[in-house]
Design a protein around this motif. Structure first.
Motif, short mmCIF file in Angstrom:
data_model
loop_
_atom_site.label_atom_id
_atom_site.label_comp_id
_atom_site.label_asym_id
_atom_site.label_seq_id
_atom_site.Cartn_x
_atom_site.Cartn_y
_atom_site.Cartn_z
N LEU A 33 62.93 32.02 54.28
CA LEU A 33 62.59 30.66 54.69
C LEU A 33 61.49 30.67 55.75
O LEU A 33 60.56 29.85 55.71
N LEU A 34 61.59 31.61 56.68
CA LEU A 34 60.62 31.69 57.77
C LEU A 34 59.27 32.24 57.34
O LEU A 34 58.28 32.11 58.06
N ASP A 59 76.19 32.97 60.97
CA ASP A 59 76.65 32.71 59.61
C ASP A 59 76.38 31.24 59.29
O ASP A 59 76.13 30.44 60.19
N PRO A 60 76.41 30.86 58.01
CA PRO A 60 76.07 29.49 57.65
C PRO A 60 76.88 28.42 58.36
O PRO A 60 76.33 27.41 58.81
N ALA A 61 78.19 28.61 58.47
CA ALA A 61 79.03 27.59 59.09
C ALA A 61 78.67 27.38 60.56
O ALA A 61 78.55 26.25 61.05
N THR A 62 78.52 28.49 61.30
CA THR A 62 78.20 28.39 62.73
C THR A 62 76.83 27.78 62.95
O THR A 62 76.66 26.89 63.80
N VAL A 63 75.85 28.24 62.18
CA VAL A 63 74.49 27.71 62.34
C VAL A 63 74.43 26.24 61.94
O VAL A 63 73.79 25.42 62.62
N ALA A 64 75.11 25.87 60.88
CA ALA A 64 75.09 24.48 60.41
C ALA A 64 75.63 23.52 61.45
O ALA A 64 75.15 22.38 61.57
N HIS A 65 76.63 23.95 62.21
CA HIS A 65 77.28 23.07 63.18
C HIS A 65 76.82 23.32 64.62
O HIS A 65 77.38 22.74 65.56
N TYR A 66 75.82 24.15 64.80
CA TYR A 66 75.27 24.42 66.13
C TYR A 66 74.60 23.17 66.67
O TYR A 66 73.99 22.40 65.90
N ASP A 67 74.70 22.95 67.97
CA ASP A 67 74.02 21.81 68.56
C ASP A 67 72.52 21.90 68.26
O ASP A 67 71.89 22.92 68.57
N PRO A 68 71.92 20.88 67.63
CA PRO A 68 70.52 20.97 67.21
C PRO A 68 69.54 21.30 68.34
O PRO A 68 68.63 22.11 68.17
N ALA A 70 70.19 22.85 71.15
CA ALA A 70 70.44 24.22 71.59
C ALA A 70 69.87 25.21 70.58
O ALA A 70 69.35 26.27 70.95
N PHE A 71 69.94 24.85 69.29
CA PHE A 71 69.42 25.76 68.27
C PHE A 71 67.89 25.81 68.32
O PHE A 71 67.30 26.88 68.08
N VAL A 72 67.26 24.72 68.65
CA VAL A 72 65.80 24.74 68.85
C VAL A 72 65.44 25.71 69.96
O VAL A 72 64.48 26.49 69.85
N GLU A 73 66.22 25.71 71.03
CA GLU A 73 65.97 26.63 72.15
C GLU A 73 66.15 28.08 71.70
O GLU A 73 65.40 28.97 72.11
N VAL A 74 67.13 28.32 70.83
CA VAL A 74 67.35 29.67 70.30
C VAL A 74 66.13 30.14 69.53
O VAL A 74 65.66 31.27 69.69
N VAL A 75 65.61 29.27 68.67
CA VAL A 75 64.46 29.64 67.84
C VAL A 75 63.17 29.73 68.66
O VAL A 75 62.31 30.56 68.39
N PRO A 85 58.67 26.25 66.04
CA PRO A 85 60.11 26.48 66.25
C PRO A 85 60.98 25.25 66.03
O PRO A 85 62.09 25.37 65.50
N THR A 86 60.52 24.07 66.41
CA THR A 86 61.36 22.87 66.25
C THR A 86 61.58 22.56 64.78
O THR A 86 62.71 22.33 64.33
N ALA A 87 60.51 22.57 64.00
CA ALA A 87 60.62 22.29 62.57
C ALA A 87 61.44 23.36 61.86
O ALA A 87 62.28 23.04 61.01
N MET A 88 61.22 24.62 62.22
CA MET A 88 61.93 25.70 61.54
C MET A 88 63.41 25.74 61.94
O MET A 88 64.26 26.10 61.12
N ALA A 89 63.72 25.40 63.16
CA ALA A 89 65.13 25.33 63.56
C ALA A 89 65.87 24.32 62.70
O ALA A 89 66.98 24.57 62.21
N ALA A 90 65.25 23.17 62.48
CA ALA A 90 65.87 22.13 61.65
C ALA A 90 66.02 22.61 60.21
O ALA A 90 67.04 22.36 59.55
N ARG A 91 65.01 23.31 59.69
CA ARG A 91 65.08 23.81 58.31
C ARG A 91 66.17 24.87 58.15
O ARG A 91 66.87 24.90 57.14
N ILE A 92 66.30 25.73 59.14
CA ILE A 92 67.35 26.76 59.07
C ILE A 92 68.72 26.11 59.06
O ILE A 92 69.61 26.51 58.29
N GLN A 93 68.92 25.11 59.90
CA GLN A 93 70.22 24.44 59.95
C GLN A 93 70.49 23.68 58.65
O GLN A 93 71.64 23.64 58.19
N THR A 94 69.47 23.10 58.06
CA THR A 94 69.65 22.39 56.78
C THR A 94 70.01 23.38 55.68
O THR A 94 70.89 23.11 54.85
N LEU A 95 69.36 24.54 55.67
CA LEU A 95 69.70 25.58 54.71
C LEU A 95 71.14 26.05 54.91
O LEU A 95 71.91 26.20 53.95
N ALA A 96 71.52 26.26 56.17
CA ALA A 96 72.87 26.71 56.48
C ALA A 96 73.91 25.69 56.02
O ALA A 96 74.96 26.06 55.47
#
Length: 206
Positions: A33-34, A59-68, A70-75, A85-96
């Motif tokens: 994806l990246l 894993d998919p479940a954890t990433v899918a339910h991660y605070d959006p 906070a996940f942007v900060e991770v990426v 990073p902001t756009a890709m963080a959202a895409r990763i969570q959508t995939l998850a």
């Protein structure tokens, strides 16, 4: 976790990143994806970087339910996993979320029971963030390097399933093959630029 292990992948050219890609189907999908608008090896090093920064398992479940946020900060890091990073963080969570909803969080469920290459291509094409080309390349990657070879997989991944080619990440097995794939992509870019420039020249001359 269901393993993809068939051979050791060398897509990120980093031991820890490649070890994760070799055993974790979700990591491999996220790396794919990246893989746009940044160097290939940087893209496939992304999953291990994200996993080290996250609270909880990658894993998919954890990433899918991660605070959006906070996940942007991770990426975003630093260093950032991707130039957007902001756009890709959202895409990763959508995939998850898609994997969590459709495959009960088991990423390898995408290919574990497929009957044909066309079926596999259709499943990958349905993934958020996977266009037609990316889906075909991933079919080729599964077939060439992980021995996921349903009937007609080469045809479904055309032209990336071609044996002996160096056209995509599916053909990267070491540094030398990475160089060949990068050279092919650069040549293709030159061809595209010439195609775009030719009508412009004709218009000016006309």
């Amino acid at each position: 976790m269901t393993s993809t292990r068939s051979r050791k992948l060398c897509l990120a050219q980093q031991p820890d990143a490649d070890e994760m890609l070799s055993r974790d189907p979700f990591a491999l999908l996220v790396g794919m994806l990246l893989d746009q608008q940044i160097p290939m090896e940087r893209a496939f090093a992304g999953p291990v970087a994200i996993s080290k920064r996250m609270i909880g398992p990658f894993d998919p479940a954890t990433v899918a339910h991660y605070d959006p946020d906070a996940f942007v900060e991770v990426v975003a890091g630093p260093p950032a996993v991707h130039r957007f990073p902001t756009a890709m963080a959202a895409r990763i969570q959508t995939l998850a979320k898609h994997l969590d909803d459709q495959y009960a969080g088991n990423a390898s469920g995408l290919w574990s029971d497929v009957k044909s290459g066309d079926d596999l291509l259709a499943r990958l094409s349905a993934l958020p963030g996977f266009g037609a080309q990316k889906a075909k390349i991933f079919v080729a990657l599964l077939g060439k390097q992980l021995k996921v070879r349903p009937r007609g997989w080469r045809e479904a991944s055309e032209p990336y399933g071609e044996d002996g080619a160096f056209k995509s990440v599916a053909d990267v097995i070491d540094v030398a093959s990475l160089v060949k794939v990068r050279q092919f992509k650069q040549e293709q870019q030159v061809v595209r630029q010439r195609v775009v420039a030719r009508p412009l020249r004709q218009t000016r001359n006309g």
